[in-house]
Design a protein around this motif. Structure first.
Motif, PDB file in Angstrom:
ATOM      1  N   LYS A  49     -29.604  -3.475  36.594  1.00  0.00           N
ATOM      2  CA  LYS A  49     -28.881  -3.150  37.821  1.00  0.00           C
ATOM      3  C   LYS A  49     -28.810  -4.387  38.716  1.00  0.00           C
ATOM      4  CE  LYS A  49     -28.758   0.149  41.648  1.00  0.00           C
ATOM      5  NZ  LYS A  49     -29.331   1.390  42.185  1.00  0.00           N
ATOM      6  N   GLU A  50     -27.650  -4.550  39.330  1.00  0.00           N
ATOM      7  CA  GLU A  50     -27.476  -5.600  40.334  1.00  0.00           C
ATOM      8  C   GLU A  50     -27.370  -4.934  41.703  1.00  0.00           C
ATOM      9  OE1 GLU A  50     -24.955  -9.305  39.855  1.00  0.00           O
ATOM     10  OE2 GLU A  50     -23.721  -8.119  41.236  1.00  0.00           O
ATOM     11  N   TYR A  51     -28.135  -5.442  42.651  1.00  0.00           N
ATOM     12  CA  TYR A  51     -28.133  -4.921  44.016  1.00  0.00           C
ATOM     13  C   TYR A  51     -27.241  -5.823  44.863  1.00  0.00           C
ATOM     14  CZ  TYR A  51     -31.949  -2.037  42.397  1.00  0.00           C
ATOM     15  OH  TYR A  51     -32.702  -1.114  41.700  1.00  0.00           O
ATOM     16  N   PRO A  52     -26.069  -5.332  45.278  1.00  0.00           N
ATOM     17  CA  PRO A  52     -25.070  -6.168  45.942  1.00  0.00           C
ATOM     18  C   PRO A  52     -25.565  -6.898  47.191  1.00  0.00           C
ATOM     19  CG  PRO A  52     -24.175  -3.990  45.495  1.00  0.00           C
ATOM     20  CD  PRO A  52     -25.619  -3.952  45.145  1.00  0.00           C
ATOM     21  N   ASP A  53     -26.447  -6.278  47.964  1.00  0.00           N
ATOM     22  CA  ASP A  53     -26.886  -6.871  49.231  1.00  0.00           C
ATOM     23  C   ASP A  53     -28.216  -7.600  49.129  1.00  0.00           C
ATOM     24  OD1 ASP A  53     -24.606  -5.884  50.503  1.00  0.00           O
ATOM     25  OD2 ASP A  53     -25.582  -3.961  50.913  1.00  0.00           O
ATOM     26  N   ALA A  54     -28.749  -7.715  47.934  1.00  0.00           N
ATOM     27  CA  ALA A  54     -30.043  -8.377  47.746  1.00  0.00           C
ATOM     28  C   ALA A  54     -29.837  -9.772  47.168  1.00  0.00           C
ATOM     29  CB  ALA A  54     -30.918  -7.549  46.808  1.00  0.00           C
ATOM     30  N   GLY A  55     -30.811 -10.645  47.425  1.00  0.00           N
ATOM     31  CA  GLY A  55     -30.749 -12.006  46.912  1.00  0.00           C
ATOM     32  C   GLY A  55     -31.906 -12.300  45.984  1.00  0.00           C
ATOM     33  N   HIS A  56     -32.123 -13.570  45.734  1.00  0.00           N
ATOM     34  CA  HIS A  56     -33.232 -14.030  44.907  1.00  0.00           C
ATOM     35  C   HIS A  56     -34.549 -13.600  45.554  1.00  0.00           C
ATOM     36  CE1 HIS A  56     -34.628 -16.701  41.712  1.00  0.00           C
ATOM     37  NE2 HIS A  56     -35.612 -17.019  42.526  1.00  0.00           N
ATOM     38  N   SER A  57     -35.515 -13.218  44.778  1.00  0.00           N
ATOM     39  CA  SER A  57     -36.852 -12.819  45.258  1.00  0.00           C
ATOM     40  C   SER A  57     -36.821 -11.565  46.127  1.00  0.00           C
ATOM     41  CB  SER A  57     -37.514 -13.960  46.042  1.00  0.00           C
ATOM     42  OG  SER A  57     -37.612 -15.123  45.265  1.00  0.00           O
ATOM     43  N   PHE A  58     -35.848 -10.700  45.911  1.00  0.00           N
ATOM     44  CA  PHE A  58     -35.745  -9.515  46.769  1.00  0.00           C
ATOM     45  C   PHE A  58     -36.892  -8.542  46.582  1.00  0.00           C
ATOM     46  CE2 PHE A  58     -33.612  -7.839  43.021  1.00  0.00           C
ATOM     47  CZ  PHE A  58     -33.980  -6.508  42.994  1.00  0.00           C
ATOM     48  N   LEU A  59     -37.636  -8.638  45.481  1.00  0.00           N
ATOM     49  CA  LEU A  59     -38.782  -7.757  45.257  1.00  0.00           C
ATOM     50  C   LEU A  59     -40.029  -8.207  46.008  1.00  0.00           C
ATOM     51  CD1 LEU A  59     -38.394  -7.029  41.456  1.00  0.00           C
ATOM     52  CD2 LEU A  59     -38.329  -5.346  43.282  1.00  0.00           C
ATOM     53  N   ASN A  60     -40.026  -9.422  46.534  1.00  0.00           N
ATOM     54  CA  ASN A  60     -41.185  -9.915  47.284  1.00  0.00           C
ATOM     55  C   ASN A  60     -41.395  -9.093  48.552  1.00  0.00           C
ATOM     56  OD1 ASN A  60     -41.336 -11.890  45.352  1.00  0.00           O
ATOM     57  ND2 ASN A  60     -40.903 -13.591  46.729  1.00  0.00           N
ATOM     58  N   ASP A  61     -42.662  -8.951  48.934  1.00  0.00           N
ATOM     59  CA  ASP A  61     -43.000  -8.235  50.166  1.00  0.00           C
ATOM     60  C   ASP A  61     -42.779  -9.079  51.418  1.00  0.00           C
ATOM     61  OD1 ASP A  61     -43.763  -5.962  48.772  1.00  0.00           O
ATOM     62  OD2 ASP A  61     -45.851  -6.597  48.622  1.00  0.00           O
ATOM     63  N   ALA A  62     -42.814 -10.398  51.252  1.00  0.00           N
ATOM     64  CA  ALA A  62     -42.684 -11.298  52.399  1.00  0.00           C
ATOM     65  C   ALA A  62     -41.903 -12.537  51.986  1.00  0.00           C
ATOM     66  CB  ALA A  62     -44.074 -11.709  52.896  1.00  0.00           C
ATOM     67  N   GLU A  63     -41.428 -13.262  52.978  1.00  0.00           N
ATOM     68  CA  GLU A  63     -40.741 -14.533  52.727  1.00  0.00           C
ATOM     69  C   GLU A  63     -41.684 -15.437  51.947  1.00  0.00           C
ATOM     70  OE1 GLU A  63     -37.611 -15.277  53.546  1.00  0.00           O
ATOM     71  OE2 GLU A  63     -37.227 -13.475  54.711  1.00  0.00           O
ATOM     72  N   SER A  64     -41.120 -16.260  51.072  1.00  0.00           N
ATOM     73  CA  SER A  64     -41.975 -17.157  50.286  1.00  0.00           C
ATOM     74  C   SER A  64     -41.458 -18.583  50.388  1.00  0.00           C
ATOM     75  CB  SER A  64     -42.012 -16.703  48.825  1.00  0.00           C
ATOM     76  OG  SER A  64     -40.717 -16.735  48.270  1.00  0.00           O
ATOM     77  N   GLY A  65     -42.265 -19.494  49.933  1.00  0.00           N
ATOM     78  CA  GLY A  65     -41.913 -20.908  49.989  1.00  0.00           C
ATOM     79  C   GLY A  65     -42.345 -21.529  51.297  1.00  0.00           C
ATOM     80  N   PRO A  66     -42.276 -22.858  51.350  1.00  0.00           N
ATOM     81  CA  PRO A  66     -42.659 -23.563  52.576  1.00  0.00           C
ATOM     82  C   PRO A  66     -41.761 -23.142  53.740  1.00  0.00           C
ATOM     83  CG  PRO A  66     -42.357 -25.090  50.741  1.00  0.00           C
ATOM     84  CD  PRO A  66     -41.867 -23.760  50.287  1.00  0.00           C
ATOM     85  N   PRO A  67     -42.325 -22.874  54.891  1.00  0.00           N
ATOM     86  CA  PRO A  67     -41.527 -22.421  56.037  1.00  0.00           C
ATOM     87  C   PRO A  67     -40.312 -23.299  56.334  1.00  0.00           C
ATOM     88  CG  PRO A  67     -43.851 -22.200  56.541  1.00  0.00           C
ATOM     89  CD  PRO A  67     -43.757 -22.909  55.223  1.00  0.00           C
ATOM     90  N   VAL A  68     -40.436 -24.606  56.169  1.00  0.00           N
ATOM     91  CA  VAL A  68     -39.311 -25.497  56.479  1.00  0.00           C
ATOM     92  C   VAL A  68     -38.158 -25.331  55.494  1.00  0.00           C
ATOM     93  CG1 VAL A  68     -40.712 -27.214  57.677  1.00  0.00           C
ATOM     94  CG2 VAL A  68     -40.313 -27.447  55.232  1.00  0.00           C
ATOM     95  N   LEU A  69     -38.425 -24.772  54.308  1.00  0.00           N
ATOM     96  CA  LEU A  69     -37.373 -24.591  53.299  1.00  0.00           C
ATOM     97  C   LEU A  69     -36.804 -23.180  53.261  1.00  0.00           C
ATOM     98  CD1 LEU A  69     -38.840 -26.602  50.293  1.00  0.00           C
ATOM     99  CD2 LEU A  69     -37.135 -27.336  51.968  1.00  0.00           C
ATOM    100  N   ARG A  70     -37.425 -22.242  53.962  1.00  0.00           N
ATOM    101  CA  ARG A  70     -36.976 -20.847  53.896  1.00  0.00           C
ATOM    102  C   ARG A  70     -35.534 -20.669  54.336  1.00  0.00           C
ATOM    103  NH1 ARG A  70     -42.455 -18.100  56.195  1.00  0.00           N
ATOM    104  NH2 ARG A  70     -43.736 -18.689  54.418  1.00  0.00           N
ATOM    105  N   PHE A  71     -35.125 -21.390  55.361  1.00  0.00           N
ATOM    106  CA  PHE A  71     -33.741 -21.279  55.816  1.00  0.00           C
ATOM    107  C   PHE A  71     -32.785 -21.670  54.695  1.00  0.00           C
ATOM    108  CE2 PHE A  71     -29.908 -23.366  57.397  1.00  0.00           C
ATOM    109  CZ  PHE A  71     -29.313 -22.299  58.061  1.00  0.00           C
ATOM    110  N   LEU A  72     -33.075 -22.792  54.027  1.00  0.00           N
ATOM    111  CA  LEU A  72     -32.214 -23.240  52.924  1.00  0.00           C
ATOM    112  C   LEU A  72     -32.252 -22.265  51.756  1.00  0.00           C
ATOM    113  CD1 LEU A  72     -32.917 -27.085  52.897  1.00  0.00           C
ATOM    114  CD2 LEU A  72     -30.860 -25.898  53.680  1.00  0.00           C
ATOM    115  N   MET A  73     -33.433 -21.749  51.446  1.00  0.00           N
ATOM    116  CA  MET A  73     -33.556 -20.795  50.349  1.00  0.00           C
ATOM    117  C   MET A  73     -32.733 -19.542  50.643  1.00  0.00           C
ATOM    118  SD  MET A  73     -37.587 -21.308  49.420  1.00  0.00           S
ATOM    119  CE  MET A  73     -37.639 -19.967  48.265  1.00  0.00           C
ATOM    120  N   LYS A  74     -32.787 -19.089  51.888  1.00  0.00           N
ATOM    121  CA  LYS A  74     -32.023 -17.911  52.282  1.00  0.00           C
ATOM    122  C   LYS A  74     -30.529 -18.222  52.237  1.00  0.00           C
ATOM    123  CE  LYS A  74     -31.868 -13.748  54.110  1.00  0.00           C
ATOM    124  NZ  LYS A  74     -32.274 -12.590  53.362  1.00  0.00           N
ATOM    125  N   ARG A  75     -30.158 -19.369  52.756  1.00  0.00           N
ATOM    126  CA  ARG A  75     -28.751 -19.755  52.853  1.00  0.00           C
ATOM    127  C   ARG A  75     -28.132 -20.021  51.479  1.00  0.00           C
ATOM    128  NH1 ARG A  75     -25.105 -20.389  57.264  1.00  0.00           N
ATOM    129  NH2 ARG A  75     -23.464 -21.689  56.445  1.00  0.00           N
TER     130      ARG A  75
END
Length: 105
Positions: A49-75
């Motif tokens: 199944k593909e979830y149209p409104d979800a992105g990479h790592s959507f199963l994670n409980d919290a944001e991941s990766g270095p805080p300075v890179l989260r914006f880029l990862m999200k974008r």
């Protein structure tokens, strides 16, 4: 995750497969359909199944990766938690495992 180039060859004889993809994950565009099509062709039991409104790592409980890179990862990857999609995905995963890994007495 990423799929092999020769997907039918790689998946021939595979066990049942459950997969969940985020539709806004630019790194995996079309992967859910490609996997679904291959598993159907090969006659392998599956739930993809593909979830149209979800992105990479959507199963994670919290944001991941270095805080300075989260914006880029999200974008760029649409990365980050999606509680609604995650709830549905975990229910599908649990049901799939219960069906395929249940003890046959």
């Amino acid at each position: 995750g990423r799929l092999p180039k020769e997907i039918d060859r790689a998946l021939a004889g595979a066990c049942p497969i459950v997969g969940s993809y985020g539709g806004t994950d630019s790194s995996l565009k079309g992967a859910a359909k490609k996997l679904e099509d291959s598993l159907t062709r090969l006659g392998i039991d599956h739930d993809v199944k593909e979830y149209p409104d979800a992105g990479h790592s959507f199963l994670n409980d919290a944001e991941s990766g270095p805080p300075v890179l989260r914006f880029l990862m999200k974008r760029i990857l649409g990365a980050g938690p999606n509680p609604e999609a995650a709830t549905d995905a975990w229910q599908r995963i649990d049901a799939f495992f219960a069906e395929h890994l249940a003890s046959k007495s």
